[in-house]
Write an enzyme that holds these catalytic residues in place. Sequence first.
Site, PDB file in Angstrom:
ATOM      1  N   GLU A  64       0.831  -1.204   0.000  1.00 49.56           N
ATOM      2  CA  GLU A  64       0.000   0.000   0.000  1.00 49.56           C
ATOM      3  C   GLU A  64       0.868   1.257   0.000  1.00 49.56           C
ATOM      4  O   GLU A  64       0.548   2.248  -0.663  1.00 49.56           O
ATOM      5  CB  GLU A  64      -0.944   0.013   1.216  1.00 49.56           C
ATOM      6  CG  GLU A  64      -1.952  -1.129   1.247  1.00 49.56           C
ATOM      7  CD  GLU A  64      -3.045  -1.035   0.180  1.00 49.56           C
ATOM      8  OE1 GLU A  64      -3.031  -0.101  -0.631  1.00 49.56           O
ATOM      9  OE2 GLU A  64      -3.906  -1.936   0.160  1.00 49.56           O
ATOM     10  N   ASP A 204      -4.795  -9.572  -8.547  1.00 47.26           N
ATOM     11  CA  ASP A 204      -5.051  -8.599  -9.608  1.00 47.26           C
ATOM     12  C   ASP A 204      -3.827  -7.874 -10.178  1.00 47.26           C
ATOM     13  O   ASP A 204      -3.401  -8.101 -11.308  1.00 47.26           O
ATOM     14  CB  ASP A 204      -6.106  -7.573  -9.140  1.00 47.26           C
ATOM     15  CG  ASP A 204      -5.905  -7.084  -7.693  1.00 47.26           C
ATOM     16  OD1 ASP A 204      -4.856  -7.384  -7.102  1.00 47.26           O
ATOM     17  OD2 ASP A 204      -6.791  -6.368  -7.172  1.00 47.26           O
ATOM     18  N   GLU A 322     -19.501  -5.529  -4.727  1.00 49.89           N
ATOM     19  CA  GLU A 322     -18.108  -5.967  -4.572  1.00 49.89           C
ATOM     20  C   GLU A 322     -17.902  -7.374  -5.156  1.00 49.89           C
ATOM     21  O   GLU A 322     -16.920  -7.622  -5.831  1.00 49.89           O
ATOM     22  CB  GLU A 322     -17.737  -5.949  -3.085  1.00 49.89           C
ATOM     23  CG  GLU A 322     -16.348  -6.435  -2.734  1.00 49.89           C
ATOM     24  CD  GLU A 322     -15.246  -5.426  -3.017  1.00 49.89           C
ATOM     25  OE1 GLU A 322     -15.529  -4.324  -3.524  1.00 49.89           O
ATOM     26  OE2 GLU A 322     -14.080  -5.745  -2.725  1.00 49.89           O
ATOM     27  N   GLU A 378     -12.168   0.146 -10.549  1.00 53.31           N
ATOM     28  CA  GLU A 378     -11.724  -0.733 -11.660  1.00 53.31           C
ATOM     29  C   GLU A 378     -12.616  -0.661 -12.901  1.00 53.31           C
ATOM     30  O   GLU A 378     -12.113  -0.758 -14.031  1.00 53.31           O
ATOM     31  CB  GLU A 378     -11.620  -2.189 -11.183  1.00 53.31           C
ATOM     32  CG  GLU A 378     -10.498  -2.455 -10.176  1.00 53.31           C
ATOM     33  CD  GLU A 378     -10.812  -1.992  -8.760  1.00 53.31           C
ATOM     34  OE1 GLU A 378     -11.995  -1.715  -8.478  1.00 53.31           O
ATOM     35  OE2 GLU A 378      -9.887  -1.892  -7.936  1.00 53.31           O
ATOM     36  N   THR A 479      -0.961   1.025 -10.450  1.00 56.56           N
ATOM     37  CA  THR A 479      -2.245   0.409 -10.098  1.00 56.56           C
ATOM     38  C   THR A 479      -3.111   1.317  -9.234  1.00 56.56           C
ATOM     39  O   THR A 479      -4.281   1.045  -9.001  1.00 56.56           O
ATOM     40  CB  THR A 479      -2.035  -0.964  -9.424  1.00 56.56           C
ATOM     41  OG1 THR A 479      -3.284  -1.639  -9.349  1.00 56.56           O
ATOM     42  CG2 THR A 479      -1.443  -0.819  -8.028  1.00 56.56           C
TER      43      THR A 479
HETATM   44  C1  DMJ Z   1      -6.359   0.141  -5.135  1.00 55.78           C
HETATM   45  O1  DMJ Z   1      -5.598   0.315  -3.993  1.00 55.78           O
HETATM   46  C2  DMJ Z   1      -5.547  -0.428  -6.248  1.00 55.78           C
HETATM   47  O2  DMJ Z   1      -6.209  -0.251  -7.452  1.00 55.78           O
HETATM   48  C3  DMJ Z   1      -5.250  -1.888  -6.046  1.00 55.78           C
HETATM   49  O3  DMJ Z   1      -4.543  -2.440  -7.123  1.00 55.78           O
HETATM   50  C4  DMJ Z   1      -6.531  -2.656  -5.855  1.00 55.78           C
HETATM   51  N1  DMJ Z   1      -7.367  -2.098  -4.860  1.00 55.78           N
HETATM   52  C5  DMJ Z   1      -7.569  -0.660  -4.784  1.00 55.78           C
HETATM   53  C6  DMJ Z   1      -8.788  -0.148  -5.494  1.00 55.78           C
HETATM   54  O4  DMJ Z   1      -9.879  -0.938  -5.489  1.00 55.78           O
END
Ligand code: DMJ
Length: 494
Positions: A64, A204, A322, A378, A479
């Site tokens: 994170e 992911d 979700e 997403e 991401t």
């Molecule tokens: C974000 O922190 C990033 O996109 C991560 O790759 C997946 N989860 C969250 C958003 O849903």
Amino acid sequence: MADGLTPLSGQPRQHFCGWGATLVDSLDSLYLMGLEDEFKRALNASLMLDFTKCLDDAEVNLFESTIRILGGLLATYDLANDVRLIPKLVELGDVLHTAFMTPNGMPRTRYRLGQSEGRSRAPSTAPVAEVGTLSLEFARLSQTTGDRKYLDAVDSLSQKLAQTQQDSGIPGLWPETVYPGSVGGLGSYFARGGLRWSLGAGSDSAYEYLLKSHLLLGRQTDLYKTMWKAASEQIKEHLLFRPAIPNTNRTDVLFSGTAVKVPDREYITLETKVQHLACFAGGIFALASRIFEEPQDLKLATQLTNGCVWAYLNTPTGIMPESFSVMRCPHEDPRECEEAYRVLEGHGQPVCLNGVCTDMLPPGFLEVSDPTYRLRPEAVESLFIMWRVTGDEHWRDVGWPIFQSIIKHTRAPYGHASLASTIQLVDRHACENDLWVNKRGPLQLDEMESFWFAETLKYFYLLFSEPDLISLDDFVLNTEAHPLRLTDEIRGFG
Ligand code: DMJ
């Protein structure tokens, strides 16, 4: 300066060491939206953060902190070119780099600052996304500072990912859980005993970063391209499926599910549970089609993005839950799935899960295992990439009602709130134009993750902006939607 703000009660939250997660995650959004005064204030405040201390001696979350805070600072530097950011980048980069000081060089995914570096081991288990989503930021940090050590750390990790890619139960894919602290042979880090493979939670962005690292590093190495090609073939083979939902004769839809190895059995089955987190897949296949000139991948991208749009447009709130399940269509021809759906509709007693019963569900939804909406990006991320890659206005047209539904239902006194259910409406108080009114709508939760500012709002803004704002020919977005600059010397394709 707190990491977060609770949108209903207006309280600070400190869950990322007090490193100003929301502040830093929002910087580049402020910049590209032209909010100049807010950007200046936020940047000056960010320069005051001290990354050498972690509030309450809490654990650093490597993944994170890398995607939100390091990614946010790197993108801000790439956009605003303010040299005052360089010492901060080095300070944070060095703190995160200590995660790799382990006997086997695999990163500690959670650690306390100053905790016996060099002797502490990487964790015995970790989600593959937490170890496979570091390459972009660490590589860009080396490119930005000229110090190779960050790149070297992730390069060694990526070599291990590559060497073990064919060793798992589905050769080409890594299981959701991997074993970074393993003291066995190389294969034991990533392949041993994994039972589940997906593009959802825990996996992911590990796949997303294969393609995106190729964009950033493809001039230097074929490593990421080779891994992406091998993984994407298996994704198509094992994870993607056609659902039996209404109107499939008119909309061509694919979802991605979870492949599961049944213990003590040889075969692998597919769980047809759809996760919001996996909605990035449409965008990634669209990017892949552009980079590698693969028209078939653009077709897949369209089908996958259609699936997430369908899930948004068919709930009572206009927002995708979700996670939920659908029935798999046994036929290749989408027109036959309509009939398969009709047969299903005629059967079955109502079943309830998490307060949602099947007879309350919109047509096509089999069960909703998690009805929440967590302000996630997403689906709009894929809409944005589809729009940029194809230039087709359709993606903006379907994005607009989604934007309206999200804004309408999540608006809260101190920002925007996650939703307890996208399926169930209740009578509640709502804040509209600074007035409290009684309304029927989804129950709100007192949570607002920083990716609401970093990703969801940014992707919507870019979806409705001119395409030269953050051109995908010039930037790769991490991401967390932080744009990292690609130059001719470093970009991985023509
Ligand atoms: C974000 O922190 C990033 O996109 C991560 O790759 C997946 N989860 C969250 C958003 O849903």
